[in-house]
Design a protein around this motif. Structure first.
Motif, PDB file in Angstrom:
ATOM      1  N   ASP A  65      -1.177   8.038  12.518  1.00  0.00           N
ATOM      2  CA  ASP A  65      -0.683   6.689  12.222  1.00  0.00           C
ATOM      3  C   ASP A  65      -1.645   6.012  11.244  1.00  0.00           C
ATOM      4  O   ASP A  65      -2.310   5.037  11.585  1.00  0.00           O
ATOM      5  CB  ASP A  65      -0.580   5.885  13.530  1.00  0.00           C
ATOM      6  CG  ASP A  65       0.076   4.524  13.329  1.00  0.00           C
ATOM      7  OD1 ASP A  65       0.909   4.392  12.412  1.00  0.00           O
ATOM      8  OD2 ASP A  65      -0.260   3.597  14.099  1.00  0.00           O
ATOM      9  N   PRO A  66      -1.733   6.533  10.036  1.00  0.00           N
ATOM     10  CA  PRO A  66      -2.714   6.012   9.081  1.00  0.00           C
ATOM     11  C   PRO A  66      -2.309   4.636   8.563  1.00  0.00           C
ATOM     12  O   PRO A  66      -1.148   4.228   8.663  1.00  0.00           O
ATOM     13  CB  PRO A  66      -2.691   7.055   7.963  1.00  0.00           C
ATOM     14  CG  PRO A  66      -1.310   7.616   8.011  1.00  0.00           C
ATOM     15  CD  PRO A  66      -0.933   7.628   9.475  1.00  0.00           C
ATOM     16  N   PRO A  67      -3.265   3.899   7.993  1.00  0.00           N
ATOM     17  CA  PRO A  67      -2.954   2.596   7.395  1.00  0.00           C
ATOM     18  C   PRO A  67      -1.927   2.728   6.278  1.00  0.00           C
ATOM     19  O   PRO A  67      -1.898   3.721   5.551  1.00  0.00           O
ATOM     20  CB  PRO A  67      -4.304   2.122   6.861  1.00  0.00           C
ATOM     21  CG  PRO A  67      -5.320   2.879   7.653  1.00  0.00           C
ATOM     22  CD  PRO A  67      -4.699   4.203   7.951  1.00  0.00           C
ATOM     23  N   LEU A  68      -1.104   1.706   6.131  1.00  0.00           N
ATOM     24  CA  LEU A  68      -0.085   1.686   5.082  1.00  0.00           C
ATOM     25  C   LEU A  68      -0.373   0.515   4.152  1.00  0.00           C
ATOM     26  O   LEU A  68      -0.184  -0.634   4.506  1.00  0.00           O
ATOM     27  CB  LEU A  68       1.314   1.538   5.693  1.00  0.00           C
ATOM     28  CG  LEU A  68       1.790   2.677   6.593  1.00  0.00           C
ATOM     29  CD1 LEU A  68       3.150   2.342   7.199  1.00  0.00           C
ATOM     30  CD2 LEU A  68       1.881   3.980   5.802  1.00  0.00           C
ATOM     31  N   GLY A  69      -0.849   0.825   2.947  1.00  0.00           N
ATOM     32  CA  GLY A  69      -1.070  -0.227   1.970  1.00  0.00           C
ATOM     33  C   GLY A  69      -2.163  -1.203   2.336  1.00  0.00           C
ATOM     34  O   GLY A  69      -2.139  -2.353   1.906  1.00  0.00           O
ATOM     35  N   GLY A  70      -3.108  -0.793   3.155  1.00  0.00           N
ATOM     36  CA  GLY A  70      -4.181  -1.687   3.573  1.00  0.00           C
ATOM     37  C   GLY A  70      -5.109  -0.976   4.526  1.00  0.00           C
ATOM     38  O   GLY A  70      -5.296   0.243   4.440  1.00  0.00           O
TER      39      GLY A  70
END
Length: 380
Positions: free
Chosen positions: A339-344
């Motif tokens: 669940d990596p960061p998305l756009g931040g």
């Protein structure tokens, strides 16, 4: 207090009494409509109007009222939609009846059976009646109040409490977190953490019936949240006697809201009426940085309300209020491998997923699939 680790022998009831003798200066709270017995009184329509002009000013004043102020305020007419209150009350009665038949019940600070209690009323209402849930939690002022103390991403829980005719008062206490721990446990926490505890939770109550004094509205001791050793003190007989001597009660009308710092000494009052059941929906709202007392299954809540919510055309402020009460608003804890960061720097929250689904008009089946995937990838 200079000590970092406190012990019961350091408690001083005269210092506690001095803290509680403060007098409210209402001019320091320009948005309040008045005060009574050191409790600030706000009107819902005035607060909403002020928030449209300067939201941060409203958030700041309410926060000061709960921290450096008396620690408690009342919002008259928090719910102007009394039909939504009554509909939830009918659901509460049905749940109480079903749970009583199943042998449920119990309370923290009163004898089991002397009061009526519904744990996790938030989820139980959502699963029984999605429209009732939406109509109740689409209250933008409730969202503003929660945010004023806890910031964004707060997590709502709700527990119904009834004080029935002849019901006895609770023992005066502080509330969750450290208010639920024994003194032996409290002593293990350094004082700065004890003080921090009160900033992790907001206590609220929505009146579901009119509450004259004789029906037992909450007993409150304004300013008592400022006594730093209070988590060790509330069981002490001298402090209990001080509370009983100086505590106040305010009558409420159906739809009014009462909010207080969880470190405020308080207790449900005696119901000395013969025929009046006092019913309140107790809102225990947690900071995204803390742990809730109750475990709410947000998956079930969202699966229950999404089809009904999809059919609604709610104004943005009402929709935001429902989403804040129904879904988790914090990205952590999660599994950063899957669940990596998305756009931040942070992954997508459950609230953001719900908002995306509504804006893109996902079908309930597709939403449930995406919700399951979102939940699974956060698991370790």
């Amino acid at each position: 207090m200079n000590a970092i680790y406190l012990q019961e022998k350091q408690l001083k009831v005269d210092e506690f009494a001095a803290v509680c003798r403060q007098t409210l200066r209402q001019e320091e709270y320009p948005l309040a409509q008045g005060s009574e017995l050191n409790v600030l009184i706000y009107r819902a329509d005035s607060l909403l109007s002020a928030a449209r002009d300067d939201r941060k000013a409203v958030l700041s004043e309410l926060h000061r009222a709960l921290s450096s102020g008396p620690g408690v305020f009342v919002v008259k007419g928090l719910y102007d939609n009394l039909a939504a209150v009554d509909r939830s009350s009918q659901l509460f009665e049905a749940i109480l009846k079903d749970e009583a038949a199943a042998g449920g019940g119990g309370d923290h600070f009163a004898k089991a059976g002397s009061n009526g209690r519904i744990w996790n009323a938030l989820q139980k209402v959502a699963e029984r009646d999605a429209d009732a849930f939406i109509d109740y939690y689409d209250n933008p002022l409730l969202s503003i109040i929660c945010e004023s103390w806890l910031g964004p991403g707060y997590e709502m829980t709700a527990q119904v409490n009834q004080v029935r005719p002849g019901g006895k008062a609770q023992q005066p206490h502080r509330d969750y977190h450290l208010g639920f721990q024994s003194n032996e446990v409290v002593e293990q926490f350094p004082l700065p953490l004890q003080i921090l505890s009160q900033y992790l939770t907001l206590q609220g109550a929505v009146a579901h019936t009119d509450m004259p004094i004789e029906s037992g509205p909450t007993q409150l001791l304004p300013w008592s949240q400022q006594y730093q050793a209070g988590y060790l003190a509330w069981r002490d007989p001298e402090f209990i006697a001080c509370f009983q001597q100086h505590a106040i009660q305010l009558p409420l009308h159906k739809g009014d809201g009462l909010f207080f710092n969880p470190a405020l000494f308080h207790a449900a009052g005696n119901n000395v009426t013969q025929d009046r059941v006092r019913t309140a929906n107790l809102l225990q709202v947690s900071s995204s940085f803390g742990k809730t007392m109750e475990k709410v299954n947000h998956i079930k809540v969202l699966q229950s309300i999404y089809p009904a919510l999809l059919q609604r055309e709610l104004p943005e402020d009402k929709l935001s209020a429902v989403i804040a009460s129904a879904a988790e608003g914090y990205s952590f804890p999660t599994n950063l491998d899957t669940d990596p960061p998305l756009g931040g720097l942070v992954p997508q929250t459950q609230q953001a997923l719900l908002l995306q689904a509504l804006r893109e008009k996902w079908t309930p089946v597709h939403f449930n699939q995406q919700l399951a995937e979102h939940t699974q990838k956060r698991q370790a």
